[in-house]
Design an enzyme around this catalytic site. Structure first.
Site, PDB file in Angstrom:
ATOM      1  N   LYS A   9     -10.949  -6.803  -2.419  1.00 57.70           N
ATOM      2  CA  LYS A   9     -11.308  -6.403  -1.371  1.00 57.70           C
ATOM      3  C   LYS A   9     -12.897  -6.057  -1.186  1.00 57.70           C
ATOM      4  CE  LYS A   9      -6.969  -3.786  -0.301  1.00 57.70           C
ATOM      5  NZ  LYS A   9      -6.408  -2.256   0.048  1.00 57.70           N
ATOM      6  N   TYR A  49      -2.516  -6.751   8.448  1.00 60.84           N
ATOM      7  CA  TYR A  49      -1.946  -5.362   8.199  1.00 60.84           C
ATOM      8  C   TYR A  49      -1.057  -4.977   9.439  1.00 60.84           C
ATOM      9  CZ  TYR A  49      -4.488  -4.335   3.869  1.00 60.84           C
ATOM     10  OH  TYR A  49      -4.969  -4.242   2.623  1.00 60.84           O
ATOM     11  N   ASN A 112      -9.936   0.553  -2.065  1.00 58.49           N
ATOM     12  CA  ASN A 112      -9.204   0.497  -3.525  1.00 58.49           C
ATOM     13  C   ASN A 112      -9.155  -0.746  -4.236  1.00 58.49           C
ATOM     14  OD1 ASN A 112      -7.559  -0.599  -2.037  1.00 58.49           O
ATOM     15  ND2 ASN A 112      -5.830   1.082  -2.112  1.00 58.49           N
ATOM     16  N   HIS A 115      -5.589  -5.742  -2.975  1.00 60.62           N
ATOM     17  CA  HIS A 115      -4.588  -5.853  -2.357  1.00 60.62           C
ATOM     18  C   HIS A 115      -3.519  -6.472  -3.031  1.00 60.62           C
ATOM     19  CE1 HIS A 115      -1.563  -6.337   0.914  1.00 60.62           C
ATOM     20  NE2 HIS A 115      -1.365  -7.831   0.365  1.00 60.62           N
ATOM     21  N   GLU A 126       2.428 -13.587   3.233  1.00 59.95           N
ATOM     22  CA  GLU A 126       1.042 -13.603   3.155  1.00 59.95           C
ATOM     23  C   GLU A 126       0.379 -14.696   2.590  1.00 59.95           C
ATOM     24  OE1 GLU A 126       1.394  -8.538   2.392  1.00 59.95           O
ATOM     25  OE2 GLU A 126       0.598  -9.964   0.572  1.00 59.95           O
TER      26      GLU A 126
HETATM   27  P1  IDP Z   1      -0.944  -0.624  -1.257  1.00 59.57           P
HETATM   28  O1  IDP Z   1      -2.063  -1.662  -0.873  1.00 59.57           O
HETATM   29  O2  IDP Z   1      -0.842   0.086  -2.539  1.00 59.57           O
HETATM   30  O3  IDP Z   1       0.348  -1.507  -1.299  1.00 59.57           O
HETATM   31  P2  IDP Z   1      -0.237   0.761   1.362  1.00 59.57           P
HETATM   32  O4  IDP Z   1       0.364   1.903   1.380  1.00 59.57           O
HETATM   33  O5  IDP Z   1       0.502  -0.786   1.676  1.00 59.57           O
HETATM   34  O6  IDP Z   1      -0.783   0.428  -0.143  1.00 59.57           O
HETATM   35  O7  IDP Z   1      -1.574   0.635   2.274  1.00 59.57           O
HETATM   36  C1  IDP Z   1      -2.338  -0.668   2.518  1.00 59.57           C
HETATM   37  C2  IDP Z   1      -3.656   0.003   2.398  1.00 59.57           C
HETATM   38  O8  IDP Z   1      -4.077   0.767   3.295  1.00 59.57           O
HETATM   39  C3  IDP Z   1      -4.212   0.550   0.929  1.00 59.57           C
HETATM   40  O9  IDP Z   1      -4.419  -0.320  -0.130  1.00 59.57           O
HETATM   41  C4  IDP Z   1      -5.389   1.202   1.257  1.00 59.57           C
HETATM   42  O10 IDP Z   1      -6.640   0.215   1.451  1.00 59.57           O
HETATM   43  C5  IDP Z   1      -5.069   1.701   2.528  1.00 59.57           C
HETATM   44  N1  IDP Z   1      -4.667   3.074   3.065  1.00 59.57           N
HETATM   45  C6  IDP Z   1      -3.711   3.571   2.298  1.00 59.57           C
HETATM   46  N2  IDP Z   1      -3.193   4.877   2.482  1.00 59.57           N
HETATM   47  C7  IDP Z   1      -4.219   5.161   3.071  1.00 59.57           C
HETATM   48  C8  IDP Z   1      -4.600   6.533   3.213  1.00 59.57           C
HETATM   49  O11 IDP Z   1      -4.254   7.756   3.352  1.00 59.57           O
HETATM   50  N3  IDP Z   1      -6.053   6.632   3.891  1.00 59.57           N
HETATM   51  C9  IDP Z   1      -6.891   5.553   4.038  1.00 59.57           C
HETATM   52  N4  IDP Z   1      -6.476   4.222   3.665  1.00 59.57           N
HETATM   53  C10 IDP Z   1      -5.205   4.178   3.322  1.00 59.57           C
END
Ligand code: IDP
Length: 137
Positions: A9, A49, A112, A115, A126
């Site tokens: 990312k 997304y 984070n 992905h 994807e």
């Molecule tokens: P994942 O990437 O670990 O599968 P998901 O729940 O699918 O997690 O969420 C997709 C992406 O959305 C996350 O990787 C992160 O970048 C963002 N995200 C998830 N939860 C939050 C939140 O509570 N606040 C802000 N961004 C979030």
């Protein structure tokens, strides 16, 4: 053999740790079957997304994912979907196990670092979103 989609990312690309992250994959039995550096538009990010469109963080997430270049990859190996998720660690870096990519490189729950597809079915979708068949080797 499975294939999964990985994205380094914008925060991790900006920190210049592409190579360090790729090393985690290669050192743990995953092979790079396809790879490119691209910059998503906000519309691309929204399409990618789409499942999260009702979540409160959706707009911010699309802004962030289109804020700078990303590296998208197809990773291949035994149990690639699960293995990649294990190497990534929990979504929130504060909860990610020590030694995982997110524990070591992520900035926040949003920025984070990586992905990874969460199921084989989503991996197929994807991969098709980003790559043509002839780009996957
Ligand atoms: P994942 O990437 O670990 O599968 P998901 O729940 O699918 O997690 O969420 C997709 C992406 O959305 C996350 O990787 C992160 O970048 C963002 N995200 C998830 N939860 C939050 C939140 O509570 N606040 C802000 N961004 C979030």
């Amino acid at each position: 053999m499975e294939q999964t989609l990985s994205i380094i990312k914008p925060d991790a690309v900006a920190k210049n740790v592409i190579g360090k992250i790729i090393d985690r994959f290669e050192s743990n039995g995953l092979r790079i079957a396809a790879m490119k550096k691209i910059k998503l538009t906000k519309e691309d990010a929204a399409k990618f997304y789409e499942v999260h469109k009702e979540r409160p963080f959706f707009n911010d997430l699309c802004e962030y994912m289109s804020s700078g270049p990303v590296v998208v990859m197809v990773l291949e190996g035994e149990n690639a979907v699960k293995k990649n998720r294990e190497l990534m660690g929990a979504t929130n870096p504060k909860e990610a196990a020590p030694g995982t990519i997110r524990a070591d490189f992520a900035e926040s729950i949003e920025a984070n670092a990586v992905h990874g597809s969460d199921s084989l079915e989503n991996a197929k979708k994807e991969i098709t979103f980003f790559f043509a068949g002839r780009e996957i080797l």
